[in-house]
Motif scaffolding. Structure first.
Motif, mmCIF file in Angstrom:
data_model
loop_
_atom_site.group_PDB
_atom_site.id
_atom_site.type_symbol
_atom_site.label_atom_id
_atom_site.label_comp_id
_atom_site.label_asym_id
_atom_site.label_seq_id
_atom_site.Cartn_x
_atom_site.Cartn_y
_atom_site.Cartn_z
ATOM 1 N N MET A 1 38.232 68.081 40.620
ATOM 2 C CA MET A 1 38.729 66.843 39.852
ATOM 3 C C MET A 1 38.188 65.580 40.701
ATOM 4 O O MET A 1 38.917 65.474 41.770
ATOM 5 N N GLY A 2 37.538 64.739 40.297
ATOM 6 C CA GLY A 2 36.928 63.664 40.909
ATOM 7 C C GLY A 2 37.879 62.332 40.595
ATOM 8 O O GLY A 2 38.711 62.062 39.815
ATOM 9 N N SER A 3 37.811 61.755 41.468
ATOM 10 C CA SER A 3 38.644 60.495 41.585
ATOM 11 C C SER A 3 37.963 59.359 40.875
ATOM 12 O O SER A 3 36.845 59.147 40.887
ATOM 13 N N GLN A 4 38.648 58.374 40.317
ATOM 14 C CA GLN A 4 38.115 57.110 39.628
ATOM 15 C C GLN A 4 37.239 56.415 40.790
ATOM 16 O O GLN A 4 37.745 56.007 41.821
ATOM 17 N N PRO A 5 36.115 55.579 40.251
ATOM 18 C CA PRO A 5 35.534 54.734 41.247
ATOM 19 C C PRO A 5 36.325 53.360 41.472
ATOM 20 O O PRO A 5 37.167 53.029 40.673
ATOM 21 N N MET A 6 36.179 53.115 42.502
ATOM 22 C CA MET A 6 36.868 51.779 42.888
ATOM 23 C C MET A 6 36.208 50.472 42.467
ATOM 24 O O MET A 6 34.979 50.644 42.484
ATOM 25 N N ARG A 7 36.880 49.674 41.687
ATOM 26 C CA ARG A 7 36.279 48.335 41.511
ATOM 27 C C ARG A 7 36.281 47.339 42.404
ATOM 28 O O ARG A 7 37.636 46.869 42.739
ATOM 29 N N ILE A 8 35.353 46.789 42.898
ATOM 30 C CA ILE A 8 34.994 45.661 43.933
ATOM 31 C C ILE A 8 34.817 44.196 43.184
ATOM 32 O O ILE A 8 33.867 44.114 42.525
ATOM 33 N N ALA A 9 35.585 43.214 43.264
ATOM 34 C CA ALA A 9 35.147 41.818 42.928
ATOM 35 C C ALA A 9 34.647 41.150 44.164
ATOM 36 O O ALA A 9 35.345 40.748 45.051
ATOM 37 N N GLY A 10 33.283 40.835 44.150
ATOM 38 C CA GLY A 10 32.589 40.151 44.896
ATOM 39 C C GLY A 10 32.741 38.770 44.227
ATOM 40 O O GLY A 10 32.649 38.476 43.217
ATOM 41 N N ALA A 34 39.785 45.906 44.986
ATOM 42 C CA ALA A 34 39.700 45.295 46.274
ATOM 43 C C ALA A 34 38.841 43.741 45.919
ATOM 44 O O ALA A 34 38.049 43.738 44.755
ATOM 45 N N LEU A 35 38.978 42.816 46.891
ATOM 46 C CA LEU A 35 37.885 41.882 46.976
ATOM 47 C C LEU A 35 37.042 41.754 48.126
ATOM 48 O O LEU A 35 37.525 42.072 49.104
ATOM 49 N N ALA A 36 35.877 41.119 47.947
ATOM 50 C CA ALA A 36 34.884 40.942 49.075
ATOM 51 C C ALA A 36 34.183 39.608 48.894
ATOM 52 O O ALA A 36 34.353 38.890 47.906
ATOM 53 N N THR A 37 33.981 38.877 50.050
ATOM 54 C CA THR A 37 33.288 37.493 50.185
ATOM 55 C C THR A 37 32.816 37.534 51.752
ATOM 56 O O THR A 37 32.908 38.430 52.513
ATOM 57 N N ILE A 38 32.156 36.317 51.837
ATOM 58 C CA ILE A 38 31.734 36.041 53.064
ATOM 59 C C ILE A 38 32.875 35.509 53.945
ATOM 60 O O ILE A 38 33.684 35.103 53.520
ATOM 61 N N ALA A 107 31.298 38.872 40.571
ATOM 62 C CA ALA A 107 30.737 39.857 40.306
ATOM 63 C C ALA A 107 31.319 41.161 40.529
ATOM 64 O O ALA A 107 31.794 41.310 41.633
ATOM 65 N N ILE A 108 31.353 42.245 39.466
ATOM 66 C CA ILE A 108 32.118 43.306 39.746
ATOM 67 C C ILE A 108 31.157 44.643 39.935
ATOM 68 O O ILE A 108 30.015 44.643 39.430
ATOM 69 N N ALA A 109 31.371 45.300 41.109
ATOM 70 C CA ALA A 109 30.754 46.678 41.451
ATOM 71 C C ALA A 109 31.723 47.693 41.536
ATOM 72 O O ALA A 109 32.797 47.363 41.701
#
Length: 112
Positions: A1-10, A34-38, A107-109
């Motif tokens: 059983m696989g896990s759900q992909p994680m959604r990252i908001a850049g 999760a969030l991501a930025t510079i 942007a969502i990845a």
């Protein structure tokens, strides 16, 4: 059983952007893990990450190819879109080009 992909908001934003517009943009993006930025935008994003109890990833974006190409962002940060590049830098695959909400771009990845 696989896990759900994680959604990252850049996320990219103008310097000095308050938590309100950032939280509004994140809410419009839907479920986020999760969030991501510079690093230069840590001060703007840290309060929103804390309020949402989400991890904040600070990433280098120079040289990352993005679907959106802003000449101004390219000259400042070495990539066409901080939001898209930050999401990609976390190992994600963009679900769509960035969206703009006033002073905030997001942007969502998905990360497997």
């Amino acid at each position: 059983m696989g896990s759900q992909p994680m959604r990252i908001a850049g996320i990219g934003c103008r310097p000095g952007t308050g938590s309100g517009p950032i939280l509004d943009a994140i809410a419009a993006a839907g479920s986020i893990d999760a969030l991501a930025t510079i690093p230069a935008r840590e001060a703007e994003l840290r309060p929103a990450a804390a309020a949402l109890r989400l991890p904040l990833h600070l990433v280098a974006v120079t040289g990352i190819a993005t679907p959106t190409q802003s000449p101004r962002i390219q000259s400042l940060h070495g990539t066409g879109s901080v939001a898209e590049a930050a999401a990609i830098a976390c190992g994600g695959r963009l679900l769509a080009p960035r969206r703009t909400f006033g002073p905030v771009t997001i942007a969502i990845a998905e990360v497997p």
